[in-house]
Design an enzyme around this catalytic site. Structure first.
Site, short mmCIF file in Angstrom:
data_model
loop_
_atom_site.label_atom_id
_atom_site.label_comp_id
_atom_site.label_asym_id
_atom_site.label_seq_id
_atom_site.Cartn_x
_atom_site.Cartn_y
_atom_site.Cartn_z
N ASN A 166 0.84 -1.19 0.00
CA ASN A 166 0.00 0.00 0.00
C ASN A 166 0.88 1.25 0.00
O ASN A 166 1.91 1.29 0.68
CB ASN A 166 -0.90 0.00 1.24
CG ASN A 166 -1.99 -1.04 1.17
OD1 ASN A 166 -2.61 -1.21 0.11
ND2 ASN A 166 -2.25 -1.72 2.26
N GLU A 224 -1.19 2.34 6.49
CA GLU A 224 -1.28 2.85 7.86
C GLU A 224 0.08 3.05 8.51
O GLU A 224 0.22 3.92 9.37
CB GLU A 224 -2.12 1.89 8.71
CG GLU A 224 -3.58 1.91 8.29
CD GLU A 224 -4.50 1.21 9.26
OE1 GLU A 224 -3.99 0.37 10.03
OE2 GLU A 224 -5.70 1.50 9.23
N HIS A 239 6.41 -1.54 3.47
CA HIS A 239 6.25 -2.96 3.78
C HIS A 239 5.53 -3.63 2.64
O HIS A 239 4.58 -3.08 2.07
CB HIS A 239 5.51 -3.18 5.11
CG HIS A 239 4.27 -2.37 5.28
ND1 HIS A 239 4.31 -1.03 5.56
CD2 HIS A 239 2.96 -2.70 5.20
CE1 HIS A 239 3.07 -0.56 5.67
NE2 HIS A 239 2.23 -1.56 5.44
P1 5GP Z 1 -0.81 -1.25 5.80
O1 5GP Z 1 -2.28 -1.02 5.97
O2 5GP Z 1 -0.01 -0.06 6.26
O3 5GP Z 1 -0.44 -1.71 4.42
O4 5GP Z 1 -0.45 -2.49 6.72
C1 5GP Z 1 0.03 -2.37 8.03
C2 5GP Z 1 0.02 -3.77 8.62
O5 5GP Z 1 0.81 -3.74 9.78
C3 5GP Z 1 -1.37 -4.29 9.02
O6 5GP Z 1 -1.64 -5.50 8.33
C4 5GP Z 1 -1.25 -4.48 10.53
O7 5GP Z 1 -1.95 -5.61 11.01
C5 5GP Z 1 0.25 -4.60 10.73
N1 5GP Z 1 0.73 -4.14 12.02
C6 5GP Z 1 0.42 -2.97 12.64
N2 5GP Z 1 1.06 -2.86 13.80
C7 5GP Z 1 1.81 -3.99 13.93
C8 5GP Z 1 2.71 -4.45 14.95
O8 5GP Z 1 2.95 -3.80 15.97
N3 5GP Z 1 3.30 -5.65 14.74
C9 5GP Z 1 3.05 -6.40 13.62
N4 5GP Z 1 3.69 -7.56 13.51
N5 5GP Z 1 2.21 -5.99 12.65
C10 5GP Z 1 1.60 -4.80 12.81
#
Ligand code: 5GP
Length: 125
Positions: free
Chosen positions: A97, A105, A110
């Site tokens: 994303n 987020e 990532h």
């Molecule tokens: P985005 O929406 O930014 O592409 O994905 C962020 C991802 O990070 C989400 O799938 C969420 O579950 C994961 N995430 C958020 N905080 C943490 C954390 O503290 N540890 C881990 N392992 N994953 C996290």
């Protein structure tokens, strides 16, 4: 809350803290260029996040500023995680994303690696 992918890198973001060892994570793979760990809220039986060690907000930022070595190392790490998880057959999905419309987020690049079941359509129509 989705982020603005044009913002400067925020050293206090949660993945920066995981990289510095300030927060725990379930490490799947690591090398000089990348760290891979299980997503805390898995959306598939296998849901691994692969991040570069360098301070990059998004794919956009990374592709513009990272060195060739960082880019090669990161891309190879994503492939290795998928292979090591046994996903090449039966297949898997990568997702990165970027910015508000995508719902990004965490403001550190990532790549999500999803697998372990048929993943359905790419996007809801
Ligand atoms: P985005 O929406 O930014 O592409 O994905 C962020 C991802 O990070 C989400 O799938 C969420 O579950 C994961 N995430 C958020 N905080 C943490 C954390 O503290 N540890 C881990 N392992 N994953 C996290």
């Amino acid at each position: 809350m989705p982020i603005d992918a044009t913002q400067p890198y925020d050293e206090s973001n949660i993945f920066a803290r995981i990289l510095r060892g300030e927060l725990p994570s379930e490490t799947v793979y690591e090398d000089d260029y990348a760290l891979a760990f299980n997503d805390i809220r898995p959306a598939a039986p296998t849901h691994v996040l692969v991040i570069p060690r360098g301070p990059y907000v998004s794919w956009d930022d990374f592709s513009e500023r990272a060195s060739d070595a960082e880019i090669a190392g990161f891309v190879r790490a994503v492939g290795k995680v998928a292979r090591d998880k046994g996903l090449v057959p039966p297949g898997y999905r990568l997702l990165a994303n970027v910015g508000a419309d995508s719902g990004q987020e965490v403001p550190h690049l990532h790549v999500h690696v999803f697998g372990g079941k048929p993943l359905g359509p790419m996007l809801a129509r």
